[in-house]
Every structure is written in C-alpha cells, then in structure tokens.
Design a protein around this motif. Structure first.
Motif, mmCIF file in Angstrom:
data_model
loop_
_atom_site.group_PDB
_atom_site.id
_atom_site.type_symbol
_atom_site.label_atom_id
_atom_site.label_comp_id
_atom_site.label_asym_id
_atom_site.label_seq_id
_atom_site.Cartn_x
_atom_site.Cartn_y
_atom_site.Cartn_z
ATOM 1 N N GLN A 186 -1.736 -14.757 5.471
ATOM 2 C CA GLN A 186 -2.102 -13.583 5.238
ATOM 3 C C GLN A 186 -3.725 -13.656 6.347
ATOM 4 O OE1 GLN A 186 -0.700 -15.179 2.833
ATOM 5 N NE2 GLN A 186 0.293 -14.165 2.014
ATOM 6 N N SER A 198 -2.077 -1.995 0.767
ATOM 7 C CA SER A 198 -1.055 -1.172 2.038
ATOM 8 C C SER A 198 0.155 -2.208 2.324
ATOM 9 C CB SER A 198 -2.428 -0.927 2.468
ATOM 10 O OG SER A 198 -2.446 -1.455 3.549
ATOM 11 N N ARG A 199 0.281 -3.041 3.206
ATOM 12 C CA ARG A 199 1.382 -3.507 3.646
ATOM 13 C C ARG A 199 2.309 -4.678 2.903
ATOM 14 N NH1 ARG A 199 -0.218 -7.559 8.088
ATOM 15 N NH2 ARG A 199 -0.415 -8.711 6.567
ATOM 16 N N VAL A 200 1.375 -4.319 2.144
ATOM 17 C CA VAL A 200 3.212 -5.299 1.229
ATOM 18 C C VAL A 200 4.427 -4.139 1.090
ATOM 19 C CG1 VAL A 200 3.691 -6.050 -1.334
ATOM 20 C CG2 VAL A 200 1.220 -6.230 -0.839
ATOM 21 N N GLU A 201 5.229 -4.622 1.283
ATOM 22 C CA GLU A 201 6.417 -3.924 1.225
ATOM 23 C C GLU A 201 7.477 -4.892 0.023
ATOM 24 O OE1 GLU A 201 8.540 -4.012 5.323
ATOM 25 O OE2 GLU A 201 6.859 -2.578 5.968
ATOM 26 N N GLU A 202 7.413 -5.885 -0.348
ATOM 27 C CA GLU A 202 8.277 -6.785 -1.322
ATOM 28 C C GLU A 202 7.272 -7.248 -2.177
ATOM 29 O OE1 GLU A 202 11.912 -10.278 -1.336
ATOM 30 O OE2 GLU A 202 11.528 -9.578 0.682
ATOM 31 N N SER A 208 0.411 -9.913 2.500
ATOM 32 C CA SER A 208 1.367 -10.233 3.947
ATOM 33 C C SER A 208 2.249 -8.664 3.020
ATOM 34 C CB SER A 208 1.958 -11.368 3.857
ATOM 35 O OG SER A 208 2.669 -11.477 2.604
ATOM 36 N N LYS A 209 3.210 -8.280 3.873
ATOM 37 C CA LYS A 209 4.592 -7.956 2.892
ATOM 38 C C LYS A 209 4.703 -8.016 2.604
ATOM 39 C CE LYS A 209 5.045 -5.961 7.490
ATOM 40 N NZ LYS A 209 6.033 -6.088 8.757
ATOM 41 N N GLN A 210 5.171 -9.251 1.997
ATOM 42 C CA GLN A 210 5.830 -9.939 0.803
ATOM 43 C C GLN A 210 4.361 -11.056 -0.105
ATOM 44 O OE1 GLN A 210 8.589 -12.825 2.519
ATOM 45 N NE2 GLN A 210 9.984 -11.415 1.959
ATOM 46 N N GLY A 253 3.160 3.587 -1.252
ATOM 47 C CA GLY A 253 4.000 1.937 -1.430
ATOM 48 C C GLY A 253 4.468 1.600 -2.745
ATOM 49 N N LYS A 254 4.809 0.915 -1.931
ATOM 50 C CA LYS A 254 6.406 -0.300 -2.780
ATOM 51 C C LYS A 254 5.109 -0.657 -3.982
ATOM 52 C CE LYS A 254 9.938 0.267 -0.518
ATOM 53 N NZ LYS A 254 11.340 -0.892 -0.922
ATOM 54 N N LYS A 306 -1.273 1.859 -0.213
ATOM 55 C CA LYS A 306 -1.221 2.918 -0.142
ATOM 56 C C LYS A 306 0.179 4.013 -0.924
ATOM 57 C CE LYS A 306 1.466 1.464 4.327
ATOM 58 N NZ LYS A 306 2.454 1.938 5.293
#
Length: 104
Positions: A2, A48-52, A17-19, A83-84, A80
């Motif tokens: 990160q 804000s960038r977390v997708e999973e 990070s995204k995960q 967001g997720k 976000k």
C-alpha cells in the motif's frame, strides 16, 4: 504493498490497495501497527480504491480502530460513496464503528 504518506508526525494517511482480504490483511496489519506505534494520533485510511473486501479485511479495520482508541487517537475511514467497501460496511453494520468521510 500500500501507499503511505506522512502528513505530520502525528497524522498519517494510508491508502488501502484494491484488495482488503485475507490474502493481504496480515501485511497491512503489520504496516499499520508500525505507523500507530510510531506516534500516530490521527490515522486516515483511504479506502476509496478498495474493490474487493472480505471478513478478514473488515476485521482488520475493527482491530486498527481499537488500537487507535486504546491510545486515545482517532481514525477516519475515507470511502467512495458508492464503492464496494462502503457497501460492505453498510451491509454488515460495521459502518457504525467508524468516522466516515465520503468522496465522489
């Protein structure tokens, strides 16, 4: 790994990070524990960038929150709006634990 930025001696912003999953929660935990032990009084976690995200990631957020409270610090979770991570926190009612700041 990160991204980490030091705003002041006692105020840190850490970009997740995204995960945020069992695959990386131990490494993130170690990094955040080091930041907190270095004298951080206000920790801003940028999610804000977390997708999973999974339960290990959510539990990590609770653990870090408890560390900060034990040291009379504060933690802000930046998310976000749609967001997720924001959705998962709302579904699990974990959003009640944190001071949240929403971005577009």
């Amino acid at each position: 790994m990160q991204h980490l930025s030091n705003e002041t001696l006692s105020n840190y912003c850490y970009a997740l990070s995204k995960q945020l999953t069992a695959m990386n929660s131990a490494a993130v935990s170690d990094e955040l524990q080091g930041i907190i032990q270095s004298g951080c009084q206000c920790l801003i976690l940028d999610g804000s960038r977390v997708e999973e995200v999974d339960i290990a990631g959510l539990n990590l957020l609770i653990k870090v929150y408890k560390w900060m409270m034990a040291l009379n610090g504060s933690m802000v979770l930046q998310l976000k709006k749609n967001g997720k991570l924001a959705a998962m926190l709302h579904l699990t009612k974990y959003d009640r634990w944190f001071q949240l700041k929403y971005t577009e």
